[in-house]
Design a protein around this motif. Structure first.
Motif, PDB file in Angstrom:
ATOM      1  N   LEU A  11      69.568 -13.943  14.231  1.00 18.58           N
ATOM      2  CA  LEU A  11      70.655 -14.049  15.194  1.00 18.58           C
ATOM      3  C   LEU A  11      71.987 -13.893  14.491  1.00 18.58           C
ATOM      4  CD1 LEU A  11      69.469 -17.240  17.099  1.00 18.58           C
ATOM      5  CD2 LEU A  11      69.156 -14.879  17.804  1.00 18.58           C
ATOM      6  N   ASN A  12      72.964 -13.324  15.201  1.00 21.06           N
ATOM      7  CA  ASN A  12      74.319 -13.235  14.683  1.00 21.06           C
ATOM      8  C   ASN A  12      74.965 -14.604  14.831  1.00 21.06           C
ATOM      9  OD1 ASN A  12      76.949 -12.695  14.058  1.00 21.06           O
ATOM     10  ND2 ASN A  12      77.262 -11.174  15.644  1.00 21.06           N
ATOM     11  N   LYS A  17      81.492 -15.618  16.686  1.00 23.09           N
ATOM     12  CA  LYS A  17      80.455 -15.449  17.714  1.00 23.09           C
ATOM     13  C   LYS A  17      79.898 -16.782  18.183  1.00 23.09           C
ATOM     14  CE  LYS A  17      77.116 -13.243  19.940  1.00 23.09           C
ATOM     15  NZ  LYS A  17      77.352 -12.741  21.251  1.00 23.09           N
ATOM     16  N   ASN A  18      79.506 -17.625  17.253  1.00 24.61           N
ATOM     17  CA  ASN A  18      78.864 -18.902  17.592  1.00 24.61           C
ATOM     18  C   ASN A  18      79.491 -20.036  16.783  1.00 24.61           C
ATOM     19  OD1 ASN A  18      76.863 -17.920  19.431  1.00 24.61           O
ATOM     20  ND2 ASN A  18      75.762 -17.092  17.690  1.00 24.61           N
ATOM     21  N   SER A  19      80.103 -20.983  17.462  1.00 22.56           N
ATOM     22  CA  SER A  19      80.705 -22.124  16.800  1.00 22.56           C
ATOM     23  C   SER A  19      79.615 -23.073  16.295  1.00 22.56           C
ATOM     24  CB  SER A  19      81.628 -22.861  17.774  1.00 22.56           C
ATOM     25  OG  SER A  19      80.855 -23.402  18.830  1.00 22.56           O
ATOM     26  N   SER A  41      73.082 -18.982   7.347  1.00 23.48           N
ATOM     27  CA  SER A  41      74.262 -18.640   6.563  1.00 23.48           C
ATOM     28  C   SER A  41      75.442 -18.562   7.523  1.00 23.48           C
ATOM     29  CB  SER A  41      74.068 -17.297   5.850  1.00 23.48           C
ATOM     30  OG  SER A  41      74.106 -16.237   6.788  1.00 23.48           O
ATOM     31  N   LEU A  42      76.617 -18.255   7.004  1.00 24.13           N
ATOM     32  CA  LEU A  42      77.777 -18.103   7.883  1.00 24.13           C
ATOM     33  C   LEU A  42      77.608 -16.931   8.839  1.00 24.13           C
ATOM     34  CD1 LEU A  42      80.696 -18.766   5.397  1.00 24.13           C
ATOM     35  CD2 LEU A  42      79.818 -20.282   7.179  1.00 24.13           C
ATOM     36  N   GLU A  43      76.839 -15.926   8.430  1.00 25.77           N
ATOM     37  CA  GLU A  43      76.710 -14.707   9.216  1.00 25.77           C
ATOM     38  C   GLU A  43      75.455 -14.619  10.073  1.00 25.77           C
ATOM     39  OE1 GLU A  43      79.211 -12.538   9.348  1.00 25.77           O
ATOM     40  OE2 GLU A  43      80.282 -13.869   7.989  1.00 25.77           O
ATOM     41  N   GLY A  67      72.571 -13.436  20.820  1.00 26.01           N
ATOM     42  CA  GLY A  67      72.802 -12.217  20.040  1.00 26.01           C
ATOM     43  C   GLY A  67      71.748 -11.933  18.992  1.00 26.01           C
ATOM     44  N   ILE A  68      70.585 -11.443  19.423  1.00 25.92           N
ATOM     45  CA  ILE A  68      69.526 -11.057  18.487  1.00 25.92           C
ATOM     46  C   ILE A  68      69.965  -9.804  17.735  1.00 25.92           C
ATOM     47  CG2 ILE A  68      67.154 -10.206  18.275  1.00 25.92           C
ATOM     48  CD1 ILE A  68      66.427 -11.961  20.686  1.00 25.92           C
TER      49      ILE A  68
END
Length: 92
Positions: A11-12, A17-19, A41-43, A67-68
């Motif tokens: 996943l992103n 994108k995601n908090s 990870s952060l990404e 967000g796959i």
């Protein structure tokens, strides 16, 4: 016969994108469906799940909203269980 599939989903999880609360919600949701986060990870966030196709379909529907980025599925694998295995002839 025990039939299962394996799915690994990336996943992103970029900060924009995601908090952090969203990432926690993803991990909680994944745990509820008896899957697990295997890398973070952060990404990106990588999820691993095994089970029947129906279970994996539900998981993928939920994760789709986050967000796959990448998805790998094994397809069905099967193994006899219990008495069926004990009564089988051994190779060789």
């Amino acid at each position: 016969m025990d039939q299962r599939e394996l799915a690994t989903v990336a996943l992103n999880s970029a900060p924009a994108k995601n908090s952090a609360p969203v990432k926690i919600a993803i991990i909680d949701t994944v745990a509820l469906l008896r899957a697990k986060a295997v890398d973070a990870s952060l990404e990106s966030l990588t999820i691993e799940a095994t089970g029947r196709r129906e279970k994996l379909d539900v998981l993928l529907q939920v994760l789709e909203h986050f967000g796959i980025v990448e998805l790998v599925q094994s397809g069905q694998v099967a193994l006899n269980r219990g008495v069926a295995v004990l009564g089988a002839k051994r190779p060789g």
